[in-house]
Design a protein around this motif. Structure first.
Motif, PDB file in Angstrom:
ATOM      1  N   CYS A 250     158.797  -2.275  29.683  1.00 21.14           N
ATOM      2  CA  CYS A 250     158.098  -2.499  31.158  1.00 21.14           C
ATOM      3  C   CYS A 250     157.273  -0.984  32.156  1.00 21.14           C
ATOM      4  O   CYS A 250     158.849  -0.704  32.536  1.00 21.14           O
ATOM      5  CB  CYS A 250     158.492  -3.748  31.731  1.00 21.14           C
ATOM      6  N   ASP A 269     152.250  -7.570  32.414  1.00 22.14           N
ATOM      7  CA  ASP A 269     152.804  -8.909  31.555  1.00 22.14           C
ATOM      8  C   ASP A 269     153.765  -8.951  30.761  1.00 22.14           C
ATOM      9  O   ASP A 269     154.397  -7.463  30.013  1.00 22.14           O
ATOM     10  CB  ASP A 269     151.704  -8.884  30.252  1.00 22.14           C
ATOM     11  N   PRO A 270     154.746  -9.696  31.981  1.00 24.31           N
ATOM     12  CA  PRO A 270     156.308  -9.276  32.037  1.00 24.31           C
ATOM     13  C   PRO A 270     156.389  -9.659  30.739  1.00 24.31           C
ATOM     14  O   PRO A 270     158.333  -9.793  30.464  1.00 24.31           O
ATOM     15  CB  PRO A 270     156.711 -10.424  32.814  1.00 24.31           C
ATOM     16  N   SER A 271     155.614 -10.886  29.867  1.00 20.63           N
ATOM     17  CA  SER A 271     156.265 -11.993  29.329  1.00 20.63           C
ATOM     18  C   SER A 271     156.514 -10.722  27.844  1.00 20.63           C
ATOM     19  O   SER A 271     157.313 -10.991  26.935  1.00 20.63           O
ATOM     20  CB  SER A 271     155.111 -13.059  28.921  1.00 20.63           C
ATOM     21  N   ARG A 277     162.530 -14.278  27.669  1.00 18.89           N
ATOM     22  CA  ARG A 277     162.380 -15.557  28.946  1.00 18.89           C
ATOM     23  C   ARG A 277     162.956 -15.112  29.816  1.00 18.89           C
ATOM     24  O   ARG A 277     162.735 -15.012  31.206  1.00 18.89           O
ATOM     25  CB  ARG A 277     162.736 -17.052  28.588  1.00 18.89           C
ATOM     26  N   VAL A 280     161.648 -12.319  32.755  1.00 15.32           N
ATOM     27  CA  VAL A 280     160.213 -12.350  33.014  1.00 15.32           C
ATOM     28  C   VAL A 280     160.209 -13.077  34.150  1.00 15.32           C
ATOM     29  O   VAL A 280     159.757 -12.050  35.186  1.00 15.32           O
ATOM     30  CB  VAL A 280     159.558 -13.980  32.232  1.00 15.32           C
ATOM     31  N   GLU A 281     160.742 -13.872  34.847  1.00 14.95           N
ATOM     32  CA  GLU A 281     161.228 -13.233  37.039  1.00 14.95           C
ATOM     33  C   GLU A 281     161.470 -12.217  37.365  1.00 14.95           C
ATOM     34  O   GLU A 281     160.563 -11.563  38.386  1.00 14.95           O
ATOM     35  CB  GLU A 281     162.109 -14.790  37.032  1.00 14.95           C
ATOM     36  N   SER A 284     157.973  -9.964  36.836  1.00 19.59           N
ATOM     37  CA  SER A 284     156.986 -10.451  37.958  1.00 19.59           C
ATOM     38  C   SER A 284     157.071 -10.278  39.284  1.00 19.59           C
ATOM     39  O   SER A 284     156.349  -9.404  39.222  1.00 19.59           O
ATOM     40  CB  SER A 284     156.843 -11.887  37.484  1.00 19.59           C
ATOM     41  N   VAL A 297     151.373 -14.491  32.210  1.00 22.39           N
ATOM     42  CA  VAL A 297     152.354 -14.506  31.996  1.00 22.39           C
ATOM     43  C   VAL A 297     152.430 -15.753  31.033  1.00 22.39           C
ATOM     44  O   VAL A 297     151.325 -16.955  31.532  1.00 22.39           O
ATOM     45  CB  VAL A 297     153.633 -15.029  33.157  1.00 22.39           C
ATOM     46  N   GLN A 312     159.750 -15.512  24.496  1.00 24.69           N
ATOM     47  CA  GLN A 312     159.871 -15.243  26.137  1.00 24.69           C
ATOM     48  C   GLN A 312     158.570 -15.769  26.430  1.00 24.69           C
ATOM     49  O   GLN A 312     158.621 -15.718  27.546  1.00 24.69           O
ATOM     50  CB  GLN A 312     158.817 -13.743  25.540  1.00 24.69           C
ATOM     51  N   SER A 313     158.196 -16.965  26.505  1.00 28.44           N
ATOM     52  CA  SER A 313     157.843 -17.891  27.162  1.00 28.44           C
ATOM     53  C   SER A 313     158.794 -18.347  27.797  1.00 28.44           C
ATOM     54  O   SER A 313     159.529 -19.366  27.566  1.00 28.44           O
ATOM     55  CB  SER A 313     156.495 -19.063  26.112  1.00 28.44           C
TER      56      SER A 313
END
Ligand code: PEP
Ligand code: MN
Length: 337
Positions: A250, A269-271, A277, A280-281, A284, A297, A312-313
Motif C-alpha cells: 500500500c 482501497d485497503p483490501s 483481512r 484492513v483496519e 484504512s 473497502v 481480504q474481505s
C-alpha cells in the motif's frame, strides 16, 4: 521543456529547429554553454512530440521540466475538486466511505451486505459484476445479472452503486445504471476505454495500475478529462514491490504526493492493498490520517464463503468498528464523516 543540442551544430540547423518548435505556439530561448547549446521552451509544450524532436540529427536529448498532465494538475486548478454524487460528496471536508463485496454473488448476499454497511455509515455500495480475474477458470462475476442485483440493492437500501467496467461493450449500461464507474488496476492504461469514458458525464473511480508511477496514473486521468469528463476520483490500491508477504504494497505516500500534484480526490482501497483481512483496519486509518478523501473497502456477510477475495474481505462487525475509528480520527485531520 529543454532541448539539449549536440556539439558543433550549425546556426542554420538551429534556426530550422527553432522554427519547428515555435510552430507549436511556444516561445524559445537559446542558452550557450561552454561546449553545447540548449534551447529552453516556454508555454504549453503538451502538444510537442518529444520523440519527433529527439529524432532530429542535431538534438542530444529532450527533457520535460513541467508535468505533461494539465487538466489533472493542481498548478492549473489550485482548489480541490469536490463532486456531488447522489446526495453525497467526494472530495472536500467530508470523507467518502464505499463498502461492499468484491463480487455480487446473489440477491440475498448483496442486499444483506448493503443493509449492514449502510447501517454502519457507508455512503456507497461497491460490488463487482464483471470481474477481472487472473485465472479464466475463476468466478468471472454475474455480469448483467450482477448489475440488476446492485440496482435492486440500491432501490431497497438507498445506496449509490460503484462497479467496475471492463469493456466498452458495456458502457451504455454502466452509464445508465451505475453511479460511479470503476476502472480497475488492470485497465488503468486501456487508453481506448479511457477515451470512451471521457465522452460520458459520470464520475470515474480510476484505480492505480499494478506497477504504475504517479505520473502514468495522472496521465490516465488526463485521458478521461481531456475528453471533457472531469469527474475523476483516484484510488490507490497497492502496487507491486519485491515484498511477497502482502498481496501488494500500500503506497500511503501516494496520498500526500497526489494531493500536491493534483486537485483530484484520492481514495485508498485497503483490501486489495493488503490482501489480508487483519490489515484492513490499520491501512484504512493510515489512509485517513495521511489525508485521503475516503476508502473503498471489501465487506462480505460471510467472507469464508466469498467467491472472490474472501481472505481480504472483512466481516460487517469489523467494518462497523473501522467506521467508528475513522470518525474518531477524522477531526484531527480536519475532516468529518
Ligand atoms: C476490485 O475492486 O475488486 C478489483 C478487482 O480491484 P483492482 O482493480 O484494484 O485489483
Ligand atoms: Mn476484489
Amino acid at each position: 521543456m529543454v532541448v539539449v543540442l549536440k556539439q558543433k551544430v550549425r546556426d542554420e540547423e538551429i534556426q530550422a529547429l527553432v522554427e519547428q518548435l515555435e510552430s507549436y505556439g511556444v516561445k524559445t530561448s537559446i542558452m550557450e554553454g561552454v561546449d553545447c547549446k540548449v534551447i529552453g521552451l516556454l508555454g504549453d509544450t503538451s502538444l510537442i512530440n518529444k520523440e519527433e524532436i529527439e529524432n532530429n540529427e542535431i538534438v542530444e536529448k529532450v527533457m520535460r521540466v513541467s508535468e505533461p498532465y494539465k487538466k489533472a494538475n493542481r498548478k492549473f486548478h489550485p482548489k480541490d475538486s469536490v463532486y456531488q454524487i447522489g446526495g453525497h460528496t467526494i472530495g472536500g471536508k467530508k470523507l467518502a466511505i464505499i463498502a461492499g463485496p468484491c463480487s455480487v454473488e446473489s440477491e440475498e448476499q448483496i442486499i444483506e451486505v448493503a443493509r449492514l454497511v449502510k447501517k454502519s455509515g457507508a455512503h456507497f455500495l461497491r460490488g463487482g459484476a464483471f470481474k477481472p480475474r487472473s485465472s479464466p477458470y475463476s468466478f468471472q462475476g454475474l455480469g448483467d445479472e450482477g448489475l440488476d442485483l446492485l440496482l435492486k440493492a440500491k432501490a431497497e437500501v438507498g445506496l449509490g452503486i460503484v462497479s467496475e467496467l471492463m469493456s466498452i461493450r458495456h458502457l451504455e449500461r454502466f452509464e445508465r445504471d451505475v453511479d460511479i464507474i470503476q476502472v480497475g488496476a488492470r485497465n488503468m492504461q486501456n487508453f481506448d476505454l479511457l477515451k470512451e469514458l471521457g465522452k460520458i458525464r459520470k464520475p470515474i473511480l480510476l484505480k492505480r495500475g499494478l506497477s504504475n508511477t504517479l505520473e502514468e496514473w495522472l496521465m490516465a486521468a488526463e485521458y478521461i478529462m481531456a475528453g471533457g469528463n472531469e469527474q475523476v476520483i483516484l484510488c490507490e490500491r497497492g502496487i507491486r514491490t519485491f515484498e511477497t508477504f502482502t498481496r501488494n504494497t500500500c503506497d500511503i505516500s501516494a496520498v500526500p504526493a497526489i494531493k500536491r500534484l493534483s486537485h483530484l480526490p484520492i481514495l485508498v482501497d485497503p483490501s486489495h492493498s493488503a490482501g489480508m483481512r487483519f490489515m484492513v483496519e490499520s491501512l484504512s486509518l493510515a489512509a485517513i490520517a495521511a489525508g485521503a478523501d475516503g476508502i473503498i473497502v471489501e465487506v462480505h456477510n460471510n467472507p469464508t464463503k466469498a467467491l472472490c477475495d474472501g481472505q481480504q474481505s472483512i466481516w460487517p462487525d469489523q467494518f462497523d468498528e473501522i467506521v467508528n475509528k475513522i470518525k474518531a480520527i477524522a477531526p484531527i485531520v480536519g475532516r468529518e464523516v
